[in-house]
Design a protein around this motif. Sequence first.
Motif, PDB file in Angstrom:
ATOM      1  N   LYS A 299      17.920 -16.508  25.464  1.00 38.99           N
ATOM      2  CA  LYS A 299      17.951 -17.527  24.415  1.00 38.99           C
ATOM      3  C   LYS A 299      17.003 -18.673  24.748  1.00 38.99           C
ATOM      4  CE  LYS A 299      22.663 -16.704  22.769  1.00 38.99           C
ATOM      5  NZ  LYS A 299      23.998 -17.332  22.497  1.00 38.99           N
ATOM      6  N   LEU A 300      16.404 -19.222  23.702  1.00 42.26           N
ATOM      7  CA  LEU A 300      15.528 -20.378  23.877  1.00 42.26           C
ATOM      8  C   LEU A 300      16.360 -21.637  24.067  1.00 42.26           C
ATOM      9  CD1 LEU A 300      12.916 -19.690  21.053  1.00 42.26           C
ATOM     10  CD2 LEU A 300      12.533 -19.472  23.495  1.00 42.26           C
ATOM     11  N   ARG A 301      15.839 -22.581  24.857  1.00 43.17           N
ATOM     12  CA  ARG A 301      16.474 -23.882  24.989  1.00 43.17           C
ATOM     13  C   ARG A 301      16.010 -24.787  23.870  1.00 43.17           C
ATOM     14  NH1 ARG A 301      16.697 -26.175  31.012  1.00 43.17           N
ATOM     15  NH2 ARG A 301      17.582 -27.829  29.744  1.00 43.17           N
ATOM     16  N   ARG A 302      16.757 -25.854  23.630  1.00 44.04           N
ATOM     17  CA  ARG A 302      16.343 -26.823  22.615  1.00 44.04           C
ATOM     18  C   ARG A 302      15.339 -27.812  23.176  1.00 44.04           C
ATOM     19  NH1 ARG A 302      21.370 -29.360  19.586  1.00 44.04           N
ATOM     20  NH2 ARG A 302      19.642 -30.254  18.410  1.00 44.04           N
ATOM     21  N   ASN A 303      15.130 -27.782  24.481  1.00 38.97           N
ATOM     22  CA  ASN A 303      14.126 -28.639  25.097  1.00 38.97           C
ATOM     23  C   ASN A 303      12.781 -27.932  25.082  1.00 38.97           C
ATOM     24  OD1 ASN A 303      16.878 -29.046  26.392  1.00 38.97           O
ATOM     25  ND2 ASN A 303      15.827 -30.893  27.037  1.00 38.97           N
ATOM     26  N   PRO A 304      11.699 -28.661  24.787  1.00 37.11           N
ATOM     27  CA  PRO A 304      10.384 -28.008  24.764  1.00 37.11           C
ATOM     28  C   PRO A 304       9.848 -27.715  26.160  1.00 37.11           C
ATOM     29  CG  PRO A 304      10.165 -30.339  24.265  1.00 37.11           C
ATOM     30  CD  PRO A 304      11.634 -30.058  24.352  1.00 37.11           C
ATOM     31  N   SER A 305       9.047 -26.706  26.239  1.00 35.33           N
ATOM     32  CA  SER A 305       8.331 -26.394  27.465  1.00 35.33           C
ATOM     33  C   SER A 305       7.211 -27.410  27.655  1.00 35.33           C
ATOM     34  CB  SER A 305       7.754 -24.982  27.390  1.00 35.33           C
ATOM     35  OG  SER A 305       6.675 -24.813  28.269  1.00 35.33           O
ATOM     36  N   ALA A 306       7.064 -27.931  28.866  1.00 34.82           N
ATOM     37  CA  ALA A 306       6.003 -28.914  29.123  1.00 34.82           C
ATOM     38  C   ALA A 306       4.635 -28.296  28.873  1.00 34.82           C
ATOM     39  CB  ALA A 306       6.102 -29.424  30.560  1.00 34.82           C
ATOM     40  N   GLN A 307       4.449 -27.056  29.294  1.00 32.50           N
ATOM     41  CA  GLN A 307       3.152 -26.412  29.117  1.00 32.50           C
ATOM     42  C   GLN A 307       2.850 -26.151  27.649  1.00 32.50           C
ATOM     43  OE1 GLN A 307       2.813 -22.411  30.644  1.00 32.50           O
ATOM     44  NE2 GLN A 307       0.601 -22.589  30.912  1.00 32.50           N
ATOM     45  N   LEU A 308       3.840 -25.635  26.905  1.00 36.96           N
ATOM     46  CA  LEU A 308       3.607 -25.309  25.498  1.00 36.96           C
ATOM     47  C   LEU A 308       3.419 -26.563  24.664  1.00 36.96           C
ATOM     48  CD1 LEU A 308       6.166 -22.391  25.054  1.00 36.96           C
ATOM     49  CD2 LEU A 308       3.679 -22.250  25.348  1.00 36.96           C
ATOM     50  N   LEU A 309       4.219 -27.597  24.932  1.00 42.57           N
ATOM     51  CA  LEU A 309       4.048 -28.853  24.200  1.00 42.57           C
ATOM     52  C   LEU A 309       2.694 -29.464  24.531  1.00 42.57           C
ATOM     53  CD1 LEU A 309       5.579 -30.846  22.299  1.00 42.57           C
ATOM     54  CD2 LEU A 309       6.211 -32.118  24.353  1.00 42.57           C
ATOM     55  N   GLY A 310       2.304 -29.391  25.788  1.00 46.35           N
ATOM     56  CA  GLY A 310       1.011 -29.921  26.203  1.00 46.35           C
ATOM     57  C   GLY A 310      -0.149 -29.212  25.554  1.00 46.35           C
ATOM     58  N   MET A 311       0.026 -27.947  25.222  1.00 49.81           N
ATOM     59  CA  MET A 311      -1.036 -27.169  24.600  1.00 49.81           C
ATOM     60  C   MET A 311      -1.099 -27.364  23.088  1.00 49.81           C
ATOM     61  SD  MET A 311      -0.475 -23.573  26.681  1.00 49.81           S
ATOM     62  CE  MET A 311      -1.459 -22.665  25.488  1.00 49.81           C
ATOM     63  N   LYS A 312       0.062 -27.558  22.440  1.00 50.55           N
ATOM     64  CA  LYS A 312       0.110 -27.435  20.984  1.00 50.55           C
ATOM     65  C   LYS A 312       0.228 -28.748  20.220  1.00 50.55           C
ATOM     66  CE  LYS A 312       2.075 -22.769  21.150  1.00 50.55           C
ATOM     67  NZ  LYS A 312       0.892 -22.135  20.513  1.00 50.55           N
ATOM     68  N   ALA A 313       0.789 -29.801  20.813  1.00 55.21           N
ATOM     69  CA  ALA A 313       1.032 -31.041  20.056  1.00 55.21           C
ATOM     70  C   ALA A 313      -0.197 -31.942  20.035  1.00 55.21           C
ATOM     71  CB  ALA A 313       2.217 -31.787  20.652  1.00 55.21           C
ATOM     72  N   ASP A 314      -0.421 -32.611  18.894  1.00 58.04           N
ATOM     73  CA  ASP A 314      -1.497 -33.594  18.744  1.00 58.04           C
ATOM     74  C   ASP A 314      -0.966 -35.019  18.681  1.00 58.04           C
ATOM     75  OD1 ASP A 314      -3.474 -31.556  18.511  1.00 58.04           O
ATOM     76  OD2 ASP A 314      -2.899 -31.279  16.421  1.00 58.04           O
ATOM     77  N   VAL A 315       0.230 -35.184  18.117  1.00 56.58           N
ATOM     78  CA  VAL A 315       0.865 -36.498  17.983  1.00 56.58           C
ATOM     79  C   VAL A 315       2.314 -36.348  18.421  1.00 56.58           C
ATOM     80  CG1 VAL A 315       1.332 -38.455  16.464  1.00 56.58           C
ATOM     81  CG2 VAL A 315      -0.598 -36.942  15.969  1.00 56.58           C
TER      82      VAL A 315
ATOM     83  N   PHE B 258       0.002 -33.400  29.338  1.00 56.78           N
ATOM     84  CA  PHE B 258      -1.220 -33.095  28.590  1.00 56.78           C
ATOM     85  C   PHE B 258      -2.428 -33.053  29.518  1.00 56.78           C
ATOM     86  CE2 PHE B 258       1.817 -34.933  25.676  1.00 56.78           C
ATOM     87  CZ  PHE B 258       1.820 -33.992  24.655  1.00 56.78           C
ATOM     88  N   LEU B 259      -2.421 -33.902  30.541  1.00 57.76           N
ATOM     89  CA  LEU B 259      -3.482 -33.833  31.534  1.00 57.76           C
ATOM     90  C   LEU B 259      -3.470 -32.492  32.254  1.00 57.76           C
ATOM     91  CD1 LEU B 259      -3.460 -37.395  33.167  1.00 57.76           C
ATOM     92  CD2 LEU B 259      -5.094 -36.468  31.529  1.00 57.76           C
ATOM     93  N   ASP B 260      -2.269 -31.936  32.467  1.00 57.35           N
ATOM     94  CA  ASP B 260      -2.163 -30.636  33.124  1.00 57.35           C
ATOM     95  C   ASP B 260      -2.830 -29.537  32.308  1.00 57.35           C
ATOM     96  OD1 ASP B 260      -0.785 -31.798  35.189  1.00 57.35           O
ATOM     97  OD2 ASP B 260       1.199 -31.211  34.464  1.00 57.35           O
ATOM     98  N   GLU B 261      -2.916 -29.752  30.989  1.00 58.90           N
ATOM     99  CA  GLU B 261      -3.563 -28.772  30.111  1.00 58.90           C
ATOM    100  C   GLU B 261      -5.013 -29.153  29.802  1.00 58.90           C
ATOM    101  OE1 GLU B 261      -2.010 -26.003  29.518  1.00 58.90           O
ATOM    102  OE2 GLU B 261      -0.317 -26.826  30.659  1.00 58.90           O
ATOM    103  N   GLY B 262      -5.542 -30.154  30.530  1.00 57.50           N
ATOM    104  CA  GLY B 262      -6.936 -30.548  30.350  1.00 57.50           C
ATOM    105  C   GLY B 262      -7.203 -31.332  29.083  1.00 57.50           C
TER     106      GLY B 262
END
Length: 392
Positions: free
Chosen positions: A152-168, A181-185
């Motif tokens: 099952k997925l957690r309701r908390n976001p993944s740091a890596q996925l959020l860092g890759m996909k979010a703009d705001v 976000f720095l971790d994702e360049g």
Amino acid sequence: LEPTMRRWLPWLFCHVLSAAAWATNVTRMRCVKARVTAAQVATKDDDDEGALEFLGVKGRRRRGRRRLKEESSSEEGDDDFVLLFIHVFKAAGSSMRTLLRRYAEKCQKRWACLVTCTEGGVARNGVVQCRLRDVVNIARQDVFARPPGRTKLRRNPSAQLLGMKADVVGGHYYYGMHSIFLDEGRSYRYLTVLREPVATWISGIRYHDRKLKSPDDVAKALEASLPSSPSKKQYANAMTYLVPAASAKGQPGPVKLERARANLRNVAFVGLVESWDTTLAILRDVLDPQNAAPSMWRKARRVERNPSKGKFSGQDVLSRLSPETFTRAVTYLAAESRLYADAARRHFDACASILVSDCRFQSQTHFLRHMNDSLYLPALIIPFVDDGSGTQ
């Protein structure tokens, strides 16, 4: 006439839909294109020491506009950045989150709102310690964390996925969220809005206890909330959000204050509730320089207010405090007031540097006069803004 209308109505309906879709696309294109164009024409002038660069881009080019300088931790001139909004408690955060959500919709940005953050939202074992409240242009399942060994997925976001996909990203997280976000360049820009400390103190007391129905009730609650030694344990609202939880733990108040002031200097733009129209004017100049979404900015001028019983002002409450309680309250609010003075000075500098001749404050004296009329306790703030000591 009736057969003619039946024949033409489908054609008319399709064309109306096409025109609406075209208008929507034009608005989005103008909004995005304006931002790219602004970045292309931006230049830097090292001689202009008082100028600021907000979010790494320039707004409309006006007569007499000064060149803006970079004040950010990320790479200069990078237009592909993440916008991080720190929602300070009781400081128009709901209004700002609504505005940024609409901005994401208009400009095809990917918005994520974080709530219920523990330890300031710091990532632990690859999981952001916040709940994902709402998103725009992001599928929730694409950013939710999936712990090892769990289906099952957690309701908390993944740091890596959020860092890759979010703009705001907006929410009640602390300064330091940029690390994922720095971790994702990816580069980033912070923005936040502050409010006069005594106002957030009063508003927070009323928010947490809806049974306070009169100024006298609130005044008694304020007095009860004061620590026995206000000089040792001081009020910390914005100061809390501007210091990472790990850095603040076990540190004395003066150390937290200095760290908060240092981190505030890394925030690209600081808005003020007491200067809301100017806050929006600067944001509009940078995010939407061609004014492609005027209705969005008109709606934003109406500050969202949390419902509370009893219509009375903070001044009504302060007038009920005894002289002894008032003196203790001033001491209790001293550190947060010093941080607010820093924010006020940065706000004025941004207005003068970004809006130039359109800045409503044509001089620092004019700005101080406005603040004197807008604040409940100007004597706690203005001296630090006036002599510039708040920014040293």
